[in-house]
Design an enzyme around this catalytic site. Structure first.
Site, PDB file in Angstrom:
ATOM      1  N   ASP A 211       0.865  -1.186   0.000  1.00 24.44           N
ATOM      2  CA  ASP A 211       0.000   0.000   0.000  1.00 24.44           C
ATOM      3  C   ASP A 211       0.895   1.227   0.000  1.00 24.44           C
ATOM      4  O   ASP A 211       2.094   1.144   0.270  1.00 24.44           O
ATOM      5  CB  ASP A 211      -0.916  -0.003   1.234  1.00 24.44           C
ATOM      6  CG  ASP A 211      -1.845   1.214   1.279  1.00 24.44           C
ATOM      7  OD1 ASP A 211      -2.275   1.667   0.199  1.00 24.44           O
ATOM      8  OD2 ASP A 211      -2.126   1.723   2.372  1.00 24.44           O
ATOM      9  N   SER A 212       0.293   2.369  -0.238  1.00 26.13           N
ATOM     10  CA  SER A 212       1.013   3.639  -0.215  1.00 26.13           C
ATOM     11  C   SER A 212       1.271   4.084   1.218  1.00 26.13           C
ATOM     12  O   SER A 212       1.400   5.271   1.486  1.00 26.13           O
ATOM     13  CB  SER A 212       0.192   4.719  -0.930  1.00 26.13           C
ATOM     14  OG  SER A 212      -1.037   4.914  -0.249  1.00 26.13           O
TER      15      SER A 212
ATOM     16  N   GLY B  61      -2.568   9.032  -4.152  1.00 29.55           N
ATOM     17  CA  GLY B  61      -3.714   9.685  -4.779  1.00 29.55           C
ATOM     18  C   GLY B  61      -3.411  11.029  -5.418  1.00 29.55           C
ATOM     19  O   GLY B  61      -4.180  11.524  -6.232  1.00 29.55           O
TER      20      GLY B  61
ATOM     21  N   CYS C 218      -4.402  -1.109  -1.911  1.00 29.18           N
ATOM     22  CA  CYS C 218      -4.462   0.335  -2.136  1.00 29.18           C
ATOM     23  C   CYS C 218      -5.432   0.582  -3.274  1.00 29.18           C
ATOM     24  O   CYS C 218      -5.239   0.069  -4.382  1.00 29.18           O
ATOM     25  CB  CYS C 218      -3.063   0.844  -2.491  1.00 29.18           C
ATOM     26  SG  CYS C 218      -2.988   2.588  -2.973  1.00 29.18           S
ATOM     27  N   ASN C 219      -6.475   1.354  -3.017  1.00 28.40           N
ATOM     28  CA  ASN C 219      -7.456   1.649  -4.061  1.00 28.40           C
ATOM     29  C   ASN C 219      -6.825   2.379  -5.244  1.00 28.40           C
ATOM     30  O   ASN C 219      -7.099   2.067  -6.407  1.00 28.40           O
ATOM     31  CB  ASN C 219      -8.595   2.506  -3.498  1.00 28.40           C
ATOM     32  CG  ASN C 219      -9.444   1.759  -2.500  1.00 28.40           C
ATOM     33  OD1 ASN C 219      -9.060   1.642  -1.336  1.00 28.40           O
ATOM     34  ND2 ASN C 219     -10.585   1.257  -2.924  1.00 28.40           N
TER      35      ASN C 219
ATOM     36  N   CYS D 151     -10.613   4.225   0.159  1.00 26.53           N
ATOM     37  CA  CYS D 151      -9.174   4.237   0.439  1.00 26.53           C
ATOM     38  C   CYS D 151      -8.954   3.361   1.657  1.00 26.53           C
ATOM     39  O   CYS D 151      -9.707   3.453   2.639  1.00 26.53           O
ATOM     40  CB  CYS D 151      -8.690   5.671   0.709  1.00 26.53           C
ATOM     41  SG  CYS D 151      -6.979   5.775   1.292  1.00 26.53           S
ATOM     42  N   THR D 152      -7.930   2.510   1.603  1.00 26.41           N
ATOM     43  CA  THR D 152      -7.739   1.549   2.708  1.00 26.41           C
ATOM     44  C   THR D 152      -7.278   2.215   3.996  1.00 26.41           C
ATOM     45  O   THR D 152      -7.323   1.590   5.060  1.00 26.41           O
ATOM     46  CB  THR D 152      -6.734   0.449   2.301  1.00 26.41           C
ATOM     47  OG1 THR D 152      -5.498   1.046   1.874  1.00 26.41           O
ATOM     48  CG2 THR D 152      -7.306  -0.399   1.172  1.00 26.41           C
ATOM     49  N   HIS D 153      -6.854   3.474   3.937  1.00 21.10           N
ATOM     50  CA  HIS D 153      -6.542   4.198   5.169  1.00 21.10           C
ATOM     51  C   HIS D 153      -7.815   4.540   5.953  1.00 21.10           C
ATOM     52  O   HIS D 153      -7.791   4.642   7.184  1.00 21.10           O
ATOM     53  CB  HIS D 153      -5.810   5.513   4.855  1.00 21.10           C
ATOM     54  CG  HIS D 153      -4.365   5.371   4.519  1.00 21.10           C
ATOM     55  ND1 HIS D 153      -3.915   4.877   3.316  1.00 21.10           N
ATOM     56  CD2 HIS D 153      -3.244   5.684   5.233  1.00 21.10           C
ATOM     57  CE1 HIS D 153      -2.594   4.884   3.298  1.00 21.10           C
ATOM     58  NE2 HIS D 153      -2.161   5.380   4.450  1.00 21.10           N
TER      59      HIS D 153
END
Length: 257
Positions: A11-12, A44, A74-75, A183-185
């Site tokens: 992921d970011s 993003g 990560c989307n 968003c996975t966050h």
């Protein structure tokens, strides 16, 4: 078929831990490697080519660790780079996309909200999903600064509260009854978001669906029979933020990749 190689995640930053947790709850005997590219967060705000390059770099790191499949947790990376990853690498990839379908099908007001990064909302994959459910009004909101604050350990800061209020208020006025977290966050913000939304609004993300998809892919790739699975976490950012999210049962390492 048995395969004790780890499942890879990238992921970011730390957001994909929300996906990893669902995976670990469903498949606790599987080993895993989680890669938090916090140094380059948020994805993003980057160009498509930049996102593809970073996603390939992350993939190659995980391939060197002999991962048996890779979850793009990560989307933004999924919507902008997963097609290129699947074309280039001979391994199964599982992506993350905003859960528009269940929200659109379940909505009684025919109005749903989507909170996501600019990179996800402007992607071709997202546009196609919106077109598919044209009978549903979709209130799109870019979550400016949310990822940055989470990565900096300011999840419960006054600034976070101000931003969430400003993002939720227009959705409440439009009478949304579903909020899709793109968003996975963002699942880490659910307790705060719930305080801002009416009780009837349902919040959904992709974590559980991704874990189930991973299970189905492992049926062909091979499950682990390792009685002592190993879960490794790497970050090129602040390890304290990652450590806080994964808890004391696991140890995060600082590693530049």
């Amino acid at each position: 078929m048995t395969n004790n190689n780890p499942v890879g995640f990238f992921d970011s930053g730390v957001g994909g831990i929300s996906i990893w947790m669902e995976f670990h709850n469903l498949l606790p005997n599987e080993s895993s490697i989680y890669l938090a590219d916090s140094k380059n967060a948020p994805y993003g705000q980057k160009t498509k080519n930049e996102i593809i390059a970073l996603s390939k770099k992350n993939t190659e790191f995980l391939l060197r660790q002999n991962c048996k499949l890779i979850v793009v947790a990560c989307n933004t990376a999924t919507t902008n780079a997963i097609a290129e990853l699947r074309d280039e690498y001979d391994i199964s990839f599982i992506g993350i996309e905003p859960a528009i379908k269940p929200a659109a099908l379940g909505s009684q007001t025919h109005t749903i909200g989507v909170l996501a990064t600019k990179g996800t909302l402007s992607s071709e994959l997202f546009s196609k999903a919106v077109e598919t459910y044209s009978n549903t009004k979709i209130i799109e909101q870019v979550g400016f600064d949310l990822v940055r604050l989470i990565e900096q350990g300011q999840m419960h800061s006054e600034r976070m509260s101000e931003l969430l209020y400003s993002y939720m208020e227009p959705m409440i006025r439009e009478n949304v009854d579903y909020l899709v977290l793109g968003c996975t966050h963002y699942p880490f913000l659910i307790p705060q978001i719930k305080k801002l939304l009416p009780d009837h609004v349902r919040i959904i993300d992709s974590g559980e669906a991704v874990a189930k998809r991973t299970y189905r892919i492992l049926e062909s790739v091979g499950f682990s029979d390792n009685p002592k699975p190993i879960n490794s976490f790497y970050t090129n950012g602040n390890p304290d933020v990652l450590q806080q999210l994964i808890g004391d049962s696991f140890k995060a390492e600082i590693r530049d990749f």
